[in-house]
Design a protein around this motif. Sequence first.
Motif, PDB file in Angstrom:
ATOM      1  N   THR A  95       0.665  -1.106   0.154  1.00 26.02           N
ATOM      2  CA  THR A  95       0.074   0.044  -0.003  1.00 26.02           C
ATOM      3  C   THR A  95       0.899   1.303  -0.025  1.00 26.02           C
ATOM      4  OG1 THR A  95      -1.809   0.972   1.080  1.00 26.02           O
ATOM      5  CG2 THR A  95       0.022   0.222   2.613  1.00 26.02           C
ATOM      6  N   ASP A 125      -2.889  -3.068  -2.249  1.00 25.15           N
ATOM      7  CA  ASP A 125      -4.410  -2.376  -1.803  1.00 25.15           C
ATOM      8  C   ASP A 125      -4.439  -1.133  -2.884  1.00 25.15           C
ATOM      9  OD1 ASP A 125      -6.009  -0.959  -0.114  1.00 25.15           O
ATOM     10  OD2 ASP A 125      -4.402  -0.153   1.235  1.00 25.15           O
ATOM     11  N   TYR A 180      -6.612   1.810  -1.693  1.00 22.10           N
ATOM     12  CA  TYR A 180      -6.015   2.500  -0.515  1.00 22.10           C
ATOM     13  C   TYR A 180      -6.976   2.383   0.515  1.00 22.10           C
ATOM     14  CZ  TYR A 180      -2.033   5.316   0.683  1.00 22.10           C
ATOM     15  OH  TYR A 180      -0.747   6.284   1.220  1.00 22.10           O
TER      16      TYR A 180
END
Length: 447
Positions: free
Chosen positions: A382, A417, A420
């Motif tokens: 991420t 991810d 987010y």
Amino acid sequence: MIYLLVDVGSTYTKLHLVDTNKNVILAGASSYTTVETDVREGFNKAYKKLREISDVKYDKILGCSSASGGLKVIAIGFSKSLTTDAARLASLSSGARILNVYSYELKDEQVEEIKSAGADIIVLCGGTDHGNRDNIIYNAKKLAKGSVKTPVVVAGNIDTHEEIRDIFNKADVPCDFTENVMPTTNTINYRPLRQTIGDLFIKTIAHAKGIDLLSKDFEILLPTPVAVQKAMSVYAKYLDKVILSVDIGGATTDIHSIGKTYYGEENVISPPIDEPYEKRTVEGDMGMRYSATALYESVGDEPFLKFGIKDAKEKTEFRFNHTNYIPDNDEDLFFDNVLCYIATHTSLMRHVGHIKKIKTPTRTIYEQYGKDLRPAEMFIGTGGSLINSDDPKKILSAIRDLDEKYLINRDVKCYLDKEYILSSAGLISTVDEEASYKLLKKYFEEL
């Protein structure tokens, strides 16, 4: 429930509108974090973008923040390899960035260093419960004599609390007390310290750059790394798997891992410390913008030359001086990818455990240092630069490029991810763990 989830990051402020009944992200938006003036400016810009996408009303607001690089902590302990390291690891698990660590007896010049370091919190520990008490009391007296005004969290031998409280009260040193980070030898008790530091964050650290005013309507406010850690813990629990993640930010790169330290393998000697099941390390010299020059200074030209980059110093200096820069050409996009890769690779080397071979007359044995992550099945990436990269798979492949001495699964599956959502899911986990798990399961993208 419909939640507005707010993450005030060191570089960008991210907003998500999430319906937990339908398990869907209704809308998302972001804007540059205006930490130099007032974070509400960046929030308002992101909120305006969000409302252009969706006008759905929300029930509650949950928030987290790592603005200004997050919580800054100094750790003080007795033995460098035991209580001091326990204080460091426990502080990291609370979402802190470690400015410095001190062991044994503090010197006058070290107290002056501590006073001028700009720390938000000092963690003072030393001695197991009912064990050594002289060291932590000596250091408490040193801090008091030096008129330290930074809040001190005392997390050492419980037999010393009453005396230290008296020392600090007489010197007007702000202090809080929590359970010992190392109540018995080799065991880290990190959760109570994490809670205490989190409470201090809400009371004092958040009162800066408008965060206190922004968060007055929040149901909860956490340090962003704690929110990420909560999401990781819930996801690992529901999957019943060992997992780890990398969060590449503008100021730091964080690694989180959820799993045991040692598995009792034959011929492998257990490490000196049983590290936190929920372990976090944060590298303050591995950021994409605010710490770009520090990254270059830490690794030098060599890793950049492997990618054919000969002007790394100039490029990192530009990013340090232009923290809101978004690459607008192939050359700079490629350079940001390389920065991400190096930040990931270096941070993993500092997080993952390793073994040292020892030959004896009859057999070969191994000493383990740090955490064994060979059972890890998922590696989650991420952070803005990674999510917006055109080659996230290459960046996360850094985990497979670690030297063979590192205790990592090189066949681990990599996930992005993409939305987010990791920190937002961590916020949701504080009120609904199952909803948090379902959200992550839906939006993580396997690479």
